[in-house]
Scaffold this active site. Structure first.
Site, mmCIF file in Angstrom:
data_model
loop_
_atom_site.group_PDB
_atom_site.id
_atom_site.type_symbol
_atom_site.label_atom_id
_atom_site.label_comp_id
_atom_site.label_asym_id
_atom_site.label_seq_id
_atom_site.Cartn_x
_atom_site.Cartn_y
_atom_site.Cartn_z
ATOM 1 N NE ARG A 164 21.848 12.689 51.152
ATOM 2 C CZ ARG A 164 21.871 11.553 50.452
ATOM 3 N NH1 ARG A 164 22.748 10.612 50.749
ATOM 4 N NH2 ARG A 164 21.054 11.356 49.449
ATOM 5 C CB SER A 236 16.447 14.181 48.858
ATOM 6 O OG SER A 236 16.667 13.119 47.985
ATOM 7 C CD GLU A 332 19.925 15.457 51.434
ATOM 8 O OE1 GLU A 332 18.994 14.736 51.051
ATOM 9 O OE2 GLU A 332 21.005 15.553 50.834
HETATM 10 N N1 EPU Z 1 8.742 5.825 46.979
HETATM 11 C C1 EPU Z 1 7.369 5.937 47.087
HETATM 12 N N2 EPU Z 1 6.733 6.800 46.254
HETATM 13 C C2 EPU Z 1 7.390 7.503 45.293
HETATM 14 C C3 EPU Z 1 8.791 7.395 45.187
HETATM 15 C C4 EPU Z 1 9.446 6.533 46.035
HETATM 16 O O1 EPU Z 1 6.750 5.294 47.933
HETATM 17 O O2 EPU Z 1 6.725 8.244 44.571
HETATM 18 C C5 EPU Z 1 9.432 4.871 47.838
HETATM 19 C C6 EPU Z 1 9.586 3.571 47.085
HETATM 20 O O3 EPU Z 1 9.385 2.496 47.969
HETATM 21 C C7 EPU Z 1 11.038 3.595 46.656
HETATM 22 C C8 EPU Z 1 11.670 4.321 47.820
HETATM 23 O O4 EPU Z 1 10.725 5.329 48.171
HETATM 24 O O5 EPU Z 1 11.558 2.315 46.501
HETATM 25 C C9 EPU Z 1 13.024 4.914 47.545
HETATM 26 O O6 EPU Z 1 12.953 5.792 46.432
HETATM 27 P P1 EPU Z 1 14.280 6.184 45.619
HETATM 28 O O7 EPU Z 1 14.984 4.970 45.169
HETATM 29 O O8 EPU Z 1 13.874 7.181 44.602
HETATM 30 O O9 EPU Z 1 15.239 6.798 46.701
HETATM 31 P P2 EPU Z 1 15.030 7.765 47.959
HETATM 32 O O10 EPU Z 1 15.262 6.990 49.192
HETATM 33 O O11 EPU Z 1 13.710 8.465 47.857
HETATM 34 C C10 EPU Z 1 17.547 8.412 48.125
HETATM 35 C C11 EPU Z 1 18.379 9.654 48.164
HETATM 36 C C12 EPU Z 1 18.513 10.247 46.778
HETATM 37 C C13 EPU Z 1 19.174 9.214 45.878
HETATM 38 C C14 EPU Z 1 18.275 7.948 45.873
HETATM 39 C C15 EPU Z 1 18.877 6.808 45.097
HETATM 40 C C16 EPU Z 1 18.013 10.614 50.378
HETATM 41 C C17 EPU Z 1 17.370 11.704 51.174
HETATM 42 N N3 EPU Z 1 17.766 10.628 49.068
HETATM 43 O O12 EPU Z 1 16.217 8.794 47.732
HETATM 44 O O13 EPU Z 1 19.380 11.381 46.864
HETATM 45 O O14 EPU Z 1 19.310 9.694 44.557
HETATM 46 O O15 EPU Z 1 18.112 7.476 47.244
HETATM 47 O O16 EPU Z 1 19.902 6.233 45.828
HETATM 48 O O17 EPU Z 1 18.716 9.788 50.951
HETATM 49 C C18 EPU Z 1 19.473 13.744 47.076
HETATM 50 O O18 EPU Z 1 20.030 13.551 48.142
HETATM 51 O O19 EPU Z 1 19.233 14.894 46.627
HETATM 52 C C19 EPU Z 1 19.005 12.580 46.302
HETATM 53 C C20 EPU Z 1 18.284 12.702 45.190
#
Ligand code: EPU
Length: 336
Positions: A164, A236, A332
């Site tokens: 990012r 995010s 972010e």
């Molecule tokens: N998780 C929880 N509780 C929840 C949801 C998630 O504990 O309610 C934990 C779980 O372990 C899950 C992990 O968080 O496996 C990761 O969740 P997710 O796959 O939804 O991804 P993220 O790391 O939360 C990032 C990006 C997203 C992108 C997703 C998928 C950032 C800040 N965000 O989210 O990007 O869509 O990965 O690759 O890096 C954005 O930037 O606006 C965005 C949506």
């Protein structure tokens, strides 16, 4: 060119914060942009270039000039046996670009389906999802230097991409405007299915193909992330913290199931969503702002929220995560 005074910014921030700008200017060519930059309209004024505002939080009315690109062409500019080089104007809606690459059978952008925003912002923000970052596809970024109105083309290396991050968010913040981006795509796609259970999800929908990957990712995103047209949000809200290995190991010994991604021998990335979830924020609401119940990394405007209210909730979340885990969460989203 569109020039409007006291213009509403409701259509230019996906959070749906009801603020105005003193002046809004949308240009359609590089020459128009140069003319704007050297005109009375902007001289001595505060200036901000926006895409679709999917990563912005306005804290008040904007006293200055908001610029927006109306450059929306997509052209194939070079082709080799293995690759195509596609130049897209900064105002192209990102997901329209992804749809175009998938329709043409060119691989690389499919995992980035349905990310809100425009092409120009993709190169500033280094958008990423499902194991792919846009830096993996960017060959060159064409820009205009604001102070001189001169053109400069950045190579991928010169953009200094990180998670990012880019030079346009750091050293050169507010100094260059992206006018178009040249992406290098694969004629023979190499599928990236390593993220969590993505491969299983894709296979449930049939054979692995660009179209299937795109459709699967759209379905996953739609199931977790609120549609900004219905519930204002900026995706995010926080970045996932990257922590020193030692700190991660200490957390892991206390919370053996803590999710994490390898960054390097010395650092691990931990989902901010996990920390926020552990602090029981899911579904909570303060004032007109809520923590999304399916993905707590997303803060949502429940209707009529102000930027200040969003910041208040964000700060409460940051404080609670810091207190319980000693972890600092950084937004972010850019506060304006
Ligand atoms: N998780 C929880 N509780 C929840 C949801 C998630 O504990 O309610 C934990 C779980 O372990 C899950 C992990 O968080 O496996 C990761 O969740 P997710 O796959 O939804 O991804 P993220 O790391 O939360 C990032 C990006 C997203 C992108 C997703 C998928 C950032 C800040 N965000 O989210 O990007 O869509 O990965 O690759 O890096 C954005 O930037 O606006 C965005 C949506």
């Amino acid at each position: 060119m569109i020039i409007s005074k006291d213009a509403s910014l409701l259509g230019f921030n996906t959070f749906g914060i009801d603020v105005k700008t003193s002046l809004f200017v949308e240009y359609n060519t590089v020459d128009e942009l140069k003319a704007v930059l050297t005109s009375e309209m902007v001289s001595g004024k505060r200036m901000l270039h926006v895409g679709s505002g999917s990563n912005l939080l306005f804290l008040s009315d904007f006293d200055g000039v908001i610029l927006h690109s109306g450059m929306r062409t997509i052209n194939l500019i070079e082709e080799t046996d293995e690759h195509v080089f596609i130049e897209a104007g900064s105002g192209v809606v990102w997901d329209d670009f992804v749809a175009y690459t998938v329709e043409n059978g060119w691989g690389g952008a499919e995992n980035l389906s349905l990310i809100p925003g425009e092409v120009g912002a993709s190169a500033v923000q280094n958008i990423g999802a499902y194991g792919v970052e846009v830096k993996d596809l960017i060959a060159k970024v064409k820009t205009i230097e604001i102070s001189t109105s001169s053109e400069r083309i950045f190579s991928n290396d010169e953009c200094r991409y990180g998670y990012r991050q880019s030079i346009f968010k750091q050293e050169f913040k507010g100094k260059y405007i992206v006018t178009s981006v040249i992406y290098k795509l694969d004629k023979d796609p190499v599928y990236q299915l390593g993220y969590q259970h993505l491969e299983d999800e894709v296979r449930k929908n049939g054979d692995v193909s660009l179209k299937n990957i795109r459709e699967t990712i759209i379905a996953v995103r739609e199931s977790k992330l609120p549609d900004p047209k219905i519930l204002g949000n900026a995706g995010s809200f926080f970045m996932n913290p990257v922590v020193p290995k030692q700190q991660f190991l200490e957390l892991q010994s206390e919370y053996p199931t803590i999710p994490h991604y390898f960054v390097s021998e010395s650092e691990e990335k931990i989902p901010a969503a996990w920390f926020i979830d552990q602090c029981n924020w899911k579904g909570k609401q303060l004032g007109h702002v809520g923590v999304h119940d399916k993905q707590p990394l997303v803060l949502v405007n429940k209707g009529g929220a102000t930027g200040q209210e969003v910041v208040h909730l964000a700060e409460e979340i940051q404080k609670s995560v810091k207190k319980r885990f000693g972890i600092e969460l950084y937004p972010e989203v850019n506060y304006i």
